[in-house]
Design an enzyme around this catalytic site. Structure first.
Site, PDB file in Angstrom:
ATOM      1  N   GLY A 173       0.824  -1.194   0.000  1.00 41.74           N
ATOM      2  CA  GLY A 173       0.000   0.000   0.000  1.00 41.74           C
ATOM      3  C   GLY A 173       0.861   1.249   0.000  1.00 41.74           C
TER       4      GLY A 173
ATOM      5  N   GLN B 144       3.058   9.929   1.041  1.00 42.60           N
ATOM      6  CA  GLN B 144       4.320   9.172   0.991  1.00 42.60           C
ATOM      7  C   GLN B 144       5.105   9.437  -0.292  1.00 42.60           C
ATOM      8  OE1 GLN B 144       2.342   5.235   2.205  1.00 42.60           O
ATOM      9  NE2 GLN B 144       4.358   5.144   3.164  1.00 42.60           N
TER      10      GLN B 144
ATOM     11  N   CYS C 134       5.955   0.026   7.255  1.00 39.94           N
ATOM     12  CA  CYS C 134       5.549   1.167   6.446  1.00 39.94           C
ATOM     13  C   CYS C 134       6.719   1.562   5.561  1.00 39.94           C
ATOM     14  CB  CYS C 134       5.154   2.331   7.362  1.00 39.94           C
ATOM     15  SG  CYS C 134       4.658   3.804   6.461  1.00 39.94           S
ATOM     16  N   LEU C 135       6.443   1.815   4.273  1.00 41.16           N
ATOM     17  CA  LEU C 135       7.526   2.165   3.343  1.00 41.16           C
ATOM     18  C   LEU C 135       8.218   3.469   3.745  1.00 41.16           C
ATOM     19  CD1 LEU C 135       5.921   1.202  -0.099  1.00 41.16           C
ATOM     20  CD2 LEU C 135       7.648  -0.060   1.200  1.00 41.16           C
TER      21      LEU C 135
ATOM     22  N   HIS D  33      -4.492   1.353   7.341  1.00 40.59           N
ATOM     23  CA  HIS D  33      -3.139   1.923   7.437  1.00 40.59           C
ATOM     24  C   HIS D  33      -2.993   3.115   6.478  1.00 40.59           C
ATOM     25  CE1 HIS D  33       1.419   1.336   7.840  1.00 40.59           C
ATOM     26  NE2 HIS D  33       1.299   2.171   6.817  1.00 40.59           N
ATOM     27  N   GLU D  34      -3.465   2.945   5.231  1.00 38.97           N
ATOM     28  CA  GLU D  34      -3.318   4.015   4.230  1.00 38.97           C
ATOM     29  C   GLU D  34      -4.247   5.188   4.541  1.00 38.97           C
ATOM     30  OE1 GLU D  34      -0.697   3.694   2.688  1.00 38.97           O
ATOM     31  OE2 GLU D  34      -0.506   1.542   2.950  1.00 38.97           O
TER      32      GLU D  34
ATOM     33  N   HIS E 120      -2.679   7.375   6.979  1.00 39.75           N
ATOM     34  CA  HIS E 120      -1.696   8.276   6.352  1.00 39.75           C
ATOM     35  C   HIS E 120      -2.367   9.558   5.864  1.00 39.75           C
ATOM     36  CE1 HIS E 120       2.241   6.368   6.194  1.00 39.75           C
ATOM     37  NE2 HIS E 120       1.739   5.224   5.737  1.00 39.75           N
TER      38      HIS E 120
HETATM   39 NI    NI Z   1       2.622   3.368   5.681  1.00 43.86          NI
END
Ligand code: NI
Length: 182
Positions: free
Chosen positions: A45, A50, A107-108, A149-150, A153
């Site tokens: 995701g 991000q 998380c990226l 999660h997204e 963000h």
């Molecule tokens: Ni994340």
């Protein structure tokens, strides 16, 4: 085009994103780039902040780990996970009523940090697609988790904010080590 992923500490990750009023070519390009960036980073995701864009847009593709997903319903009809992957959603609103489940997340934007997060096991999301059409998606498993999660963000919330005190201390140590290497 693969875009640069913003890292923990970048203020854009803490901003509340603006809703998207109309789907322009720029938005479609952004979504394409985000899917490419997510795949390049081997993530499931990615949210617009991000890649440095403070708009309510996120992409999710959990088809690599589809065994955790037992239920996907689009606009009231059961569909396969493949049919909604990759999922691009704008302006999401979540309904969270199910019982919670603990699962390790990463998380990226916070590489090398992983910790268990408690979240509702299923989700109902109202969102807009890239054609400007409204939809309702019900999901469980990793799809439900990735959507939450997204969506976090898009509200400036990171998974670290949702940890128990003990998990937070462990994550802080991981974070310190990881940030020294970025
Ligand atoms: Ni994340």
């Amino acid at each position: 085009m693969v875009r640069t992923i913003t890292l923990y500490g970048d203020p854009v990750l803490r901003r509340k994103c603006s809703p998207i009023d109309s789907v322009t070519d720029d938005i479609r390009q952004l979504a394409d780039d985000m899917i490419e960036t997510m795949r390049d980073a081997e993530g499931v995701g990615l949210a617009a902040p991000q890649v440095g864009v403070s708009l309510q847009l996120a992409v999710v593709d959990v088809s690599v780990e589809d065994e955790s997903v037992t239920r996907v319903e689009l606009d009231g009809k059961p569909v396969t996970l493949a049919a909604v992957s990759p999922l691009v959603f704008l302006n999401p609103e979540l309904e969270l009523t199910s019982e919670r489940e603990l699962r390790v997340e990463g998380c990226l934007s916070i590489p090398d940090v992983r910790a268990p997060v408690s979240r509702p096991a299923s989700v109902i999301m109202r969102y807009t697609d890239l054609d400007g059409q409204p939809h309702t998606l019900a999901a469980d498993g990793l799809l439900a988790r990735a959507i939450q999660h997204e969506t976090d963000h898009l509200n400036g919330i990171l998974f670290l904010d949702r940890l128990t005190t003990a998990a937070k201390m462990s994550a802080r140590r991981q974070l310190k080590r990881a940030m020294a290497e970025w």
